[in-house]
Design a protein around this motif. Structure first.
Motif, short mmCIF file in Angstrom:
data_model
loop_
_atom_site.label_atom_id
_atom_site.label_comp_id
_atom_site.label_asym_id
_atom_site.label_seq_id
_atom_site.Cartn_x
_atom_site.Cartn_y
_atom_site.Cartn_z
N SER A 31 0.84 -1.20 0.00
CA SER A 31 0.00 0.00 0.00
C SER A 31 0.87 1.25 0.00
N VAL A 32 0.28 2.36 -0.41
CA VAL A 32 0.94 3.67 -0.30
C VAL A 32 0.13 4.46 0.74
N HIS A 33 0.76 4.70 1.87
CA HIS A 33 0.08 5.28 3.02
C HIS A 33 0.62 6.69 3.24
N ALA A 34 -0.22 7.70 3.09
CA ALA A 34 0.19 9.09 3.30
C ALA A 34 0.23 9.39 4.79
N LEU A 35 1.24 10.17 5.19
CA LEU A 35 1.34 10.67 6.56
C LEU A 35 1.38 12.19 6.45
N MET A 36 0.34 12.84 6.99
CA MET A 36 0.20 14.28 6.80
C MET A 36 0.01 15.00 8.13
N GLY A 37 0.22 16.30 8.09
CA GLY A 37 0.07 17.15 9.26
C GLY A 37 0.84 18.43 9.04
N GLU A 38 0.56 19.43 9.86
CA GLU A 38 1.27 20.69 9.74
C GLU A 38 2.73 20.51 10.15
N ASN A 39 3.57 21.50 9.80
CA ASN A 39 4.97 21.44 10.22
C ASN A 39 5.05 21.37 11.73
N GLY A 40 5.86 20.44 12.23
CA GLY A 40 5.97 20.25 13.67
C GLY A 40 4.93 19.32 14.25
N ALA A 41 4.13 18.67 13.37
CA ALA A 41 3.08 17.76 13.87
C ALA A 41 3.67 16.44 14.37
N GLY A 42 4.92 16.13 13.98
CA GLY A 42 5.56 14.90 14.46
C GLY A 42 5.77 13.84 13.40
N LYS A 43 5.48 14.14 12.15
CA LYS A 43 5.57 13.14 11.08
C LYS A 43 7.00 12.59 10.94
N ILE A 203 -1.17 13.39 -3.00
CA ILE A 203 -1.73 12.45 -2.03
C ILE A 203 -2.94 11.72 -2.63
N PHE A 204 -3.82 12.48 -3.25
CA PHE A 204 -5.02 11.87 -3.81
C PHE A 204 -4.72 11.04 -5.06
N GLU A 205 -3.61 11.34 -5.72
CA GLU A 205 -3.27 10.59 -6.93
C GLU A 205 -2.58 9.26 -6.64
N ILE A 206 -1.68 9.23 -5.67
CA ILE A 206 -0.81 8.07 -5.52
C ILE A 206 -1.11 7.22 -4.28
N CYS A 207 -1.80 7.78 -3.27
CA CYS A 207 -1.93 7.09 -1.99
C CYS A 207 -3.27 6.34 -1.86
N ASP A 208 -3.24 5.30 -1.03
CA ASP A 208 -4.46 4.52 -0.75
C ASP A 208 -5.15 5.01 0.52
N GLU A 209 -4.34 5.27 1.54
CA GLU A 209 -4.88 5.74 2.83
C GLU A 209 -4.05 6.92 3.32
N VAL A 210 -4.62 7.69 4.23
CA VAL A 210 -3.91 8.82 4.82
C VAL A 210 -4.13 8.83 6.32
N THR A 211 -3.02 9.03 7.05
CA THR A 211 -3.09 9.25 8.50
C THR A 211 -2.65 10.68 8.78
N VAL A 212 -3.41 11.37 9.63
CA VAL A 212 -3.11 12.76 9.95
C VAL A 212 -2.67 12.87 11.40
N LEU A 213 -1.57 13.59 11.62
CA LEU A 213 -1.11 13.94 12.96
C LEU A 213 -1.30 15.43 13.16
N ARG A 214 -1.62 15.82 14.38
CA ARG A 214 -1.72 17.23 14.72
C ARG A 214 -1.18 17.44 16.12
#
Length: 505
Positions: A31-43, A203-214
């Protein structure tokens, strides 16, 4: 899909500041799993714990059901986990082939098997459609080419999981397409990719799922098929973000700065560059990789040697032979490569914030006024919304986006009249991008002039007043932003290209 990686309640603190708070997520096989969040979110911190660069304070990692804790990156690579960092860590004085196989040279008896190493490199490049001479020194490559080499190196480990941290920040559209082809091929082979990026379209083109950190905490995991961009942005920033760009409220005035017949004396050349910049204007520089955008900026700021060229402010000739001259004439230059030419990694935030204006903090005896430096640093931390535990924290400890904010704040302390910004939002999250766009527009409203180089066409179309398009070192045209589009920009960007030259916006 079968679960490949399970991260369970991982926490991590630095200097008493908790940057990860019981974060859990699951990565499926192939799978291609996106990890997203603002700068400093911990990614990046979470991925560095996974990769063995940091050791988490608590929590566990499970790979194919087995608990593990990698002691260092070498340990991780040997067990099928590879990572391409946002800031490249390469030996630039060595060749491509040396960088790919460093620390694991194939041996034939007691000697390095040069023949096998070359054959394996060429086979890897053929598989990835990379057209580079393996003997080329890395310092002779563009940032995008160096990034492709690093991605190829990660793939060469035959990893089960590859972490890509902002992999397209320096890539052209054509190279992004190549990368996506690589990723899809890896998926077919059962490899999983953890994809960190701020670019929503990707993200919407290549990834299957996305996890967001904040703020270091897990917000949620969603299927990209069941979520839209608006909801994803809301998850990231914790608030409604209705518009991608602020309204352009600046009104350009009279001509402030002129460049006439600017050419450079060594490759990559620029030739007979002419343009005028108005007060209160945001002028975009567009073009292909290698078109001469950065070279033009460096020649103006005195970093790059000129063969010819004249400069005028308010109609009066000025000398710009060095950065010292440029600063004296109230120029500021935010460079493209933050790590290489932007930050002082072993310096703290105060040092990095005030270094460009250090003479302003000296008393009559030549000693620096530390309290004033710290006061101005505090002001910039607040104004730029820099996430840090202290102004005394080393800048290398900050996320890439927060490092960028420090550098922008540094130049604002010099009170410049003309700002040259080379890829100012590279590696910046969607919320912080908006803040930087607003900052640029506010500066223009204060009658300051801005030259903004960007590889993101929507960004140029979103906040500039005019766009200067370069092609093969020359000015191909200057367009009114409100009256142009991506197709016209691309057409001009290819105006002076030879048929043999490969490039993309």
């Amino acid at each position: 899909m079968q679960e490949l990686l399970y991260i369970q309640e991982v926490s991590k603190s630095f200097s008493g500041v908790q940057v990860l708070k019981n974060v859990s997520l699951k990565i499926k096989s192939a799978s291609v799993h996106a990890l997203m969040g603002e700068n400093g979110a911990g990614k990046s911190t979470l991925m560095k714990c996974l990769f063995g660069i940091y050791r988490q304070d608590s929590g566990q990692f499970f790979l194919e059901g087995n608990e593990f804790n990698f002691t260092d990156p070498k340990h991780a690579l040997e067990h099928g986990v590879s990572m391409v960092h946002q800031e490249l860590n390469q030996v630039t004085q060595r060749s491509i082939i040396d960088n790919i196989w460093l620390g694991r040279y194939p041996k034939s008896g007691l000697f390095v098997d040069e023949k096998k190493m070359r054959a394996d490199t060429l086979a890897l490049f053929e598989q990835l459609s990379i057209h580079l001479d393996p003997d080329t020194l890395l310092n002779q490559l563009s940032v995008s080419q160096r990034q492709m080499v690093e991605i190829a190196k990660a793939i060469s480990y035959n990893a089960k999981i590859i972490v890509l941290d902002e992999p397209t920040s320096s890539l052209t559209e054509k190279e992004v397409e190549m990368l996506f082809t690589m990723i899809r091929n890896l998926q077919r082979k059962g490899v999983s990719v953890i994809y960190i990026s701020h670019k929503m379209d990707e993200i919407f083109e290549i990834c299957d799922e996305v996890t967001v950190l904040r703020d270091g905490s897990f917000v949620g995991t969603e299927s990209l098929k069941e979520i839209n961009m608006e909801k994803l942005v809301n998850m990231m920033v914790g608030r409604q973000l209705e518009n991608r760009f602020p309204p352009k409220t600046n009104v350009p005035g009279e001509v402030h700065f002129e460049v006439k017949n600017l050419s450079t004396s060594y490759k990559p050349y620029i030739k007979d560059v002419n343009f005028a910049l108005r007060r209160g204007e945001i002028l975009g520089l567009a073009g292909l990789v290698g078109a001469g955008r950065t070279e033009t900026a460096e020649a103006i700021f005195g970093v790059r040697t000129r063969a010819s060229g004249e400069f005028f402010i308010d109609g009066n000739p000025i000398t710009l032979k060095s950065p010292k001259d440029a600063k004296k004439n109230h120029f500021a230059f935010l460079t493209e490569e933050r790590r290489r030419t932007g930050i002082y990694p072993v310096g703290n935030i105060t040092f990095n914030s005030t270094i460009a204006n250090v003479n302003a903090y000296k008393n009559k005896f030549g000693f620096t006024k530390d309290r004033e430096m710290e006061k101005d640093t505090d002001t910039q931390i607040k104004a730029m919304r820099i996430r840090t535990s202290s102004k005394r924290e080393l800048i290398r400890s900050l996320s890439g986006g927060n490092q960028q904010k420090v550098i922008i704040g540094r130049w604002l302390l010099t009170n410049p009249d003309i700002l040259i910004l080379d890829e100012p939002t590279r590696g910046i999250d969607v919320g912080a991008k908006y803040e930087i766009y607003q900052l640029i527009i506010n500066l223009a409203m204060q009658n300051k002039s801005v030259i903004m180089i960007s590889s993101e066409m929507p960004e140029l179309l979103g906040i500039t007043n005019r766009i200067l398009v370069m092609s093969n070192g020359r000015v191909a045209g200057i367009l009114e932003t409100e009256k142009t589009n991506q197709e016209e920009i691309f057409h001009l960007a290819t105006k002076y290209l030879n048929n043999s030259k490969e490039a993309e916006i």
